[in-house]
Design a protein around this motif. Structure first.
Motif, PDB file in Angstrom:
ATOM      1  N   GLN A 133       0.829  -1.208   0.000  1.00 35.21           N
ATOM      2  CA  GLN A 133       0.000   0.000   0.000  1.00 35.21           C
ATOM      3  C   GLN A 133       0.864   1.259   0.000  1.00 35.21           C
ATOM      4  OE1 GLN A 133      -2.231  -0.958   3.506  1.00 35.21           O
ATOM      5  NE2 GLN A 133      -3.965  -1.827   2.371  1.00 35.21           N
ATOM      6  N   ARG A 134       1.972   1.198   0.720  1.00 35.82           N
ATOM      7  CA  ARG A 134       2.873   2.347   0.768  1.00 35.82           C
ATOM      8  C   ARG A 134       3.462   2.620  -0.611  1.00 35.82           C
ATOM      9  NH1 ARG A 134       7.522   2.239   5.258  1.00 35.82           N
ATOM     10  NH2 ARG A 134       5.673   1.713   6.461  1.00 35.82           N
ATOM     11  N   ILE A 135       3.817   1.557  -1.332  1.00 36.42           N
ATOM     12  CA  ILE A 135       4.403   1.713  -2.665  1.00 36.42           C
ATOM     13  C   ILE A 135       3.400   2.320  -3.639  1.00 36.42           C
ATOM     14  CG2 ILE A 135       5.271   0.444  -4.663  1.00 36.42           C
ATOM     15  CD1 ILE A 135       6.562  -1.540  -2.689  1.00 36.42           C
ATOM     16  N   VAL A 136       2.210   1.736  -3.715  1.00 38.39           N
ATOM     17  CA  VAL A 136       1.257   2.161  -4.747  1.00 38.39           C
ATOM     18  C   VAL A 136       0.650   3.526  -4.439  1.00 38.39           C
ATOM     19  CG1 VAL A 136       0.744  -0.248  -5.290  1.00 38.39           C
ATOM     20  CG2 VAL A 136      -0.772   1.003  -3.736  1.00 38.39           C
ATOM     21  N   SER A 137       0.603   3.891  -3.154  1.00 42.88           N
ATOM     22  CA  SER A 137       0.012   5.189  -2.802  1.00 42.88           C
ATOM     23  C   SER A 137       0.863   6.344  -3.305  1.00 42.88           C
ATOM     24  CB  SER A 137      -0.159   5.300  -1.283  1.00 42.88           C
ATOM     25  OG  SER A 137       1.093   5.306  -0.628  1.00 42.88           O
TER      26      SER A 137
END
Length: 489
Positions: free
Chosen positions: A180-184
């Motif tokens: 989630q951190r990457i795609v956000s």
């Protein structure tokens, strides 16, 4: 600023860790999302710690190590003020975390060697400020792909071979939080309602995430890493992917504005080759790229990069590849580059190639030049175009000039196996001719494939007049003659 660690100002623990004023933080130590996704700029300023160098092999982790890390992690969350930490630059934040973790280890009297303590410090800093267990792998430039199959299994591709890494995540919750951190960072999300997502890292590496309930054994994360230094055709020659004469031929093809489709299977080096060919685009040309996930690394000064957009949670707002290709025709492009052709947008790309935007390029998944042309025909049919088969083939034959076939061989090496010219139509059939092909001759004692790039003996290619128009006919003739001479040796 960050909570009391014994005597204030000393930077070392004096007795009891007291929590700071209430701050927003995870409710349990198992939740790894300690810093909001905005922390990425801090991460970019931080040099990779010593343990992340490729020469150092990380020892296998034990349950005791993970238990110790969970305890230290929990104490850190109870001590540190994340809102204040977010105001620091990356290096200062990392040093502050290291100071507090050292204090916690001392207070709790964990029995650890210096090397174990350093590794724990790096792991926790990566969890807070970066991508957790992925950080050591992302720091290595010899890794081409990272494939995470749930929290307990990670594979990497090194030197064309896939091997299992010792890296693992604490649990699937930590893995999903890192996803989630990457795609956000690129304005996307991944969760149960939207379990499939394409994204990219700040360095351009391509990311794909598929989460539960579609991924049964936990989130599956795949990262296609890009080398820090972009490969050139000269380097491909040194690696044996193509001969010097073949590289010259590709340079001329790119220079004289042939319409090029790069064909190949997964991991065959299509995008790398596309990047190499774009080096020969004149610097005064306006280039527009259309991609699902922006990863091309063009060096020209006049480049417009477009990227598709998935639908929002209400299912609205989607921008498809076809939308981008159709729109870029209104942007006065001199060359259009489509990162990967997957569907009906191929029809719009062919129309662009046929209406003054010569020199356009794209990649497609297929195993041979002939199959590439068949796939283009199938994609047009998938788009709902009700055109006779002969008409579709005529459009393809008049639009595509060159198909470059890339392949990943069974020993892990990558080769440009064919450079094929599209001649035209004969009846209902598209006529092609190979200018160069790679022939396998055997393998050595270590299993490495032995082969040669050979000329097919074509005297003058179909694009000869185009080469003469760009004053490249003499160089083209010399490259073809040299290629043929070496094939006869």
């Amino acid at each position: 600023m960050f909570g009391k660690r014994g005597n204030e100002g000393s930077g070392k623990a004096g007795g009891v860790i007291a929590p700071p004023p209430p701050v927003a933080r995870p409710s349990t130590p198992s939740d790894p999302v300690l810093v909001e996704p905005q922390r990425e700029p801090a991460r970019q300023q931080v040099a990779a710690p010593p343990m992340q160098t490729p020469q150092r092999k990380r020892p296998a982790r034990t349950e005791e190590y993970y238990d110790t890390k969970a305890q230290v992690f929990s104490a850190l969350i109870d001590t540190i003020d994340l809102s204040q930490l977010a105001k620091l630059d990356g290096e200062s934040a990392r040093e502050e975390i290291r100071d507090i973790v050292n204090d916690i280890i001392t207070i709790k009297n964990f029995a650890m060697s210096i090397s174990e303590q350093e590794e724990l410090l790096d792991d926790i800093c990566n969890d807070v400020l970066g991508y957790g267990p992925l950080e050591p792998l992302l720091a290595r430039d010899d890794i081409a792909d990272i494939m995470v199959n749930g929290a307990g299994q990670t594979f990497i591709e090194v030197g064309g071979k896939t091997i299992e890494s010792e890296i693992r995540f604490r649990d699937n919750s930590q893995l999903l939080s890192i996803c989630q951190r990457i795609v956000s960072q690129v304005g996307r999300r991944v969760d149960e309602s939207s379990p499939i997502c394409d994204a990219r890292l700040p360095d351009g590496s391509r990311v794909n995430v598929i989460a539960p309930p579609l991924a049964i054994d936990g989130p599956a994360l795949t990262i296609r890493k890009f080398k820090k230094d972009k490969l050139t055709l000269e380097q491909l020659v040194r690696f044996g992917a193509i001969t010097p004469e073949g590289a010259t031929l590709l340079q001329i093809i790119g220079r004289v504005r042939c319409n090029i489709v790069i064909s190949g299977g997964t991991g065959s080096g299509k995008t790398t080759l596309l990047n190499c060919l774009t080096n020969f685009i004149d610097r005064d040309e306006r280039v527009i790229t259309c991609e699902d996930t922006a990863e091309l690394q063009l060096q020209q000064p006049h480049v417009v990069r477009l990227e598709t957009r998935p639908p929002n949670i209400e299912g609205e707002g989607e921008i498809t590849m076809r939308d981008l290709v159709k729109n870029c025709l209104r942007m006065r492009p001199e060359r259009i580059i489509v990162g990967e052709v997957r569907g009906p947008e191929v029809f719009d790309l062919l129309q662009a190639m046929n209406t003054g935007h010569d020199g356009s390029m794209g990649t497609i998944h297929s195993n041979s030049p002939r199959e590439c042309l068949s796939r283009i025909e199938s994609m047009i049919a998938m788009g709902g175009f009700t055109l006779p088969a002969k008409t579709v083939r005529e459009i393809i034959a008049s639009s595509v000039d060159i198909v470059v076939q890339a392949a990943r061989l069974r020993d892990g090496s990558r080769r440009i196996t064919q450079i094929t010219e599209v001649i035209g139509m004969e009846g209902d059939v598209i006529i092609t001719q190979d200018l160069m092909r790679y022939e396998i001759e055997g393998e050595d004692a270590s299993g490495r494939i032995i082969g040669r790039h050979k000329s097919t003996g074509i005297g003058k290619p179909h694009f000869w007049d185009r080469a003469r128009y760009f004053n490249e006919d003499k160089r083209l003739a010399a490259a073809l003659d040299e290629m043929e001479a070496k094939s006869k040796d």
